[in-house]
Design an enzyme around this catalytic site. Sequence first.
Site, PDB file in Angstrom:
ATOM      1  N   ASP A  51      -6.888   2.725   0.859  1.00 16.46           N
ATOM      2  CA  ASP A  51      -6.361   1.261   0.963  1.00 16.46           C
ATOM      3  C   ASP A  51      -7.016   0.473   2.492  1.00 16.46           C
ATOM      4  O   ASP A  51      -6.409   0.753   3.256  1.00 16.46           O
ATOM      5  CB  ASP A  51      -4.950   1.188   0.947  1.00 16.46           C
ATOM      6  CG  ASP A  51      -4.270  -0.160   1.041  1.00 16.46           C
ATOM      7  OD1 ASP A  51      -4.221  -0.723  -0.279  1.00 16.46           O
ATOM      8  OD2 ASP A  51      -4.080  -0.902   2.062  1.00 16.46           O
ATOM      9  N   TYR A  56      -8.408  -5.702   8.279  1.00 16.18           N
ATOM     10  CA  TYR A  56      -8.400  -4.486   9.092  1.00 16.18           C
ATOM     11  C   TYR A  56      -9.569  -4.368   9.935  1.00 16.18           C
ATOM     12  O   TYR A  56      -9.556  -3.329  10.778  1.00 16.18           O
ATOM     13  CB  TYR A  56      -7.999  -3.362   8.177  1.00 16.18           C
ATOM     14  CG  TYR A  56      -6.716  -3.352   7.525  1.00 16.18           C
ATOM     15  CD1 TYR A  56      -6.075  -4.656   7.397  1.00 16.18           C
ATOM     16  CD2 TYR A  56      -6.636  -2.397   6.253  1.00 16.18           C
ATOM     17  CE1 TYR A  56      -4.719  -4.455   6.766  1.00 16.18           C
ATOM     18  CE2 TYR A  56      -5.324  -2.410   5.640  1.00 16.18           C
ATOM     19  CZ  TYR A  56      -4.503  -3.458   5.811  1.00 16.18           C
ATOM     20  OH  TYR A  56      -3.359  -3.481   4.807  1.00 16.18           O
ATOM     21  N   LYS A  81      -8.799  -6.207   0.221  1.00 19.88           N
ATOM     22  CA  LYS A  81      -7.821  -7.223   0.151  1.00 19.88           C
ATOM     23  C   LYS A  81      -8.504  -8.763   0.774  1.00 19.88           C
ATOM     24  O   LYS A  81      -9.245  -8.517   1.748  1.00 19.88           O
ATOM     25  CB  LYS A  81      -6.501  -7.209   0.894  1.00 19.88           C
ATOM     26  CG  LYS A  81      -5.957  -5.707   0.463  1.00 19.88           C
ATOM     27  CD  LYS A  81      -4.466  -5.822   1.013  1.00 19.88           C
ATOM     28  CE  LYS A  81      -4.028  -4.167   1.048  1.00 19.88           C
ATOM     29  NZ  LYS A  81      -4.411  -3.578   2.082  1.00 19.88           N
ATOM     30  N   HIS A 114      -4.284 -10.863  -0.048  1.00 19.35           N
ATOM     31  CA  HIS A 114      -3.389 -10.167   0.584  1.00 19.35           C
ATOM     32  C   HIS A 114      -2.022 -10.699   0.770  1.00 19.35           C
ATOM     33  O   HIS A 114      -1.082  -9.954   1.000  1.00 19.35           O
ATOM     34  CB  HIS A 114      -4.125 -10.212   1.973  1.00 19.35           C
ATOM     35  CG  HIS A 114      -3.823  -8.943   3.107  1.00 19.35           C
ATOM     36  ND1 HIS A 114      -4.928  -8.517   3.749  1.00 19.35           N
ATOM     37  CD2 HIS A 114      -2.678  -8.439   3.320  1.00 19.35           C
ATOM     38  CE1 HIS A 114      -4.321  -7.449   4.439  1.00 19.35           C
ATOM     39  NE2 HIS A 114      -2.852  -7.340   4.184  1.00 19.35           N
ATOM     40  N   LEU A 196       6.651   4.360   5.106  1.00 16.43           N
ATOM     41  CA  LEU A 196       7.439   5.228   5.815  1.00 16.43           C
ATOM     42  C   LEU A 196       8.181   4.385   6.765  1.00 16.43           C
ATOM     43  O   LEU A 196       8.916   4.908   7.874  1.00 16.43           O
ATOM     44  CB  LEU A 196       6.691   6.363   6.597  1.00 16.43           C
ATOM     45  CG  LEU A 196       5.958   7.549   5.759  1.00 16.43           C
ATOM     46  CD1 LEU A 196       5.091   8.271   6.922  1.00 16.43           C
ATOM     47  CD2 LEU A 196       6.945   8.004   5.018  1.00 16.43           C
ATOM     48  N   ILE A 235       1.156   4.284   0.077  1.00 19.56           N
ATOM     49  CA  ILE A 235      -0.038   4.507   0.877  1.00 19.56           C
ATOM     50  C   ILE A 235       0.117   4.637   2.643  1.00 19.56           C
ATOM     51  O   ILE A 235      -0.302   3.718   3.180  1.00 19.56           O
ATOM     52  CB  ILE A 235      -1.094   3.186   0.755  1.00 19.56           C
ATOM     53  CG1 ILE A 235      -0.241   1.924   0.810  1.00 19.56           C
ATOM     54  CG2 ILE A 235      -1.607   3.274  -0.430  1.00 19.56           C
ATOM     55  CD1 ILE A 235      -1.144   0.609   0.989  1.00 19.56           C
ATOM     56  N   VAL A 239      -3.000   8.725  11.851  1.00 21.43           N
ATOM     57  CA  VAL A 239      -4.386   9.321  12.302  1.00 21.43           C
ATOM     58  C   VAL A 239      -4.067  10.589  13.117  1.00 21.43           C
ATOM     59  O   VAL A 239      -5.177  11.088  13.928  1.00 21.43           O
ATOM     60  CB  VAL A 239      -5.037   8.182  13.445  1.00 21.43           C
ATOM     61  CG1 VAL A 239      -5.412   7.046  12.983  1.00 21.43           C
ATOM     62  CG2 VAL A 239      -3.821   8.060  14.633  1.00 21.43           C
TER      63      VAL A 239
END
Length: 280
Positions: A51, A56, A81, A114, A196, A235, A239
């Site tokens: 995604d 981004y 998006k 978006h 999360l 999603i 990292v």
Amino acid sequence: MTNLNAITISSLELNDGRHIPQLGFGVFQVPADETVGAVDQALQTGYSLIDTAAMYENETEVGAAIAQSGLDRSEVFVTTKLWNDDQGRDTARRAFERSLERLGFDYVDLYLIHWPAPAQDRFLETWETLSELHAEGRARSIGVSNFLVDHLERIIDATGVVPAVNQVELHPLLQQPELRRFHSRHGIVTEAWSPLAKGGRLLEDPVITEIADAAGRSPAQVVLRWHTRLGNVAIPKSVTPSRIEENLRVFDFELDPEQMAAIEALDRGERTGPDPATFG
Ligand code: NDP
């Protein structure tokens, strides 16, 4: 690195007949110079949904990671998006072309508006352009993000084209029951961003940590299992190599009805991100 390809990641059928994996890898705030490495690890671990978004500024790196992964393009489901500045009929089409160019693809699997950015009042004409891109087969599925019920009603009533997906902020502290009911009634898949709650205090909540201890899983795995049990796509972004793997290992344990109910009781209607009624 453990290869989890043996784990079956369940998928959901979209209202256009295509399928979307229920768990994907988000790359918001993954710096461009870390994106190839992170996406490469995600793909090797077994993720098949990536995604990204024009905003981004890492579409080029997402495309590069997929190109060098050795996977066939058809094995990866890529979402991108359209950013708020590009809403409008022709501007949306040009923005789509630029995203394809950066990704190095001739189609995307899912293209989303978006944000509704209602003050601009251009999301309806933007949706008409996305419908054209879908008819041309270059956006294989189309949807929206951060749309509220009234925004969804407006585009559905005006065009008859129902978004395949609405990607919205959703986690145990913001469960959006009314919006999810609207989605179910109209055959729209709910995709959870910040699933999360950005990895903050939710993962330290005693309700979550007690269920995690009982299940022998991490708090993040419990939250992601809750999403998939509800029928959401989630999603999570990470990292951190160990977390990228941990977040995918959520289909091999269950939550019982009491545990689901305990998590449902955590809803506070609390956003971590902007309010779609006013943003953009
Ligand atoms: P998430 O809820 O995915 O949280 C990400 C944070 O949680 C990071 O700080 C990460 O840290 C941490 N984390 C990840 N896994 C674990 C774990 N197993 N245990 C503990 N902490 C963990 O929030 P995001 O806001 O990043 O959202 C995810 C994706 O949703 C984005 O990447 C993007 O694709 C999408 N999104 C869409 C939006 C929209 O408007 N449509 C808006 C915002 C996000 P670390 O990386 O250091 O491991």
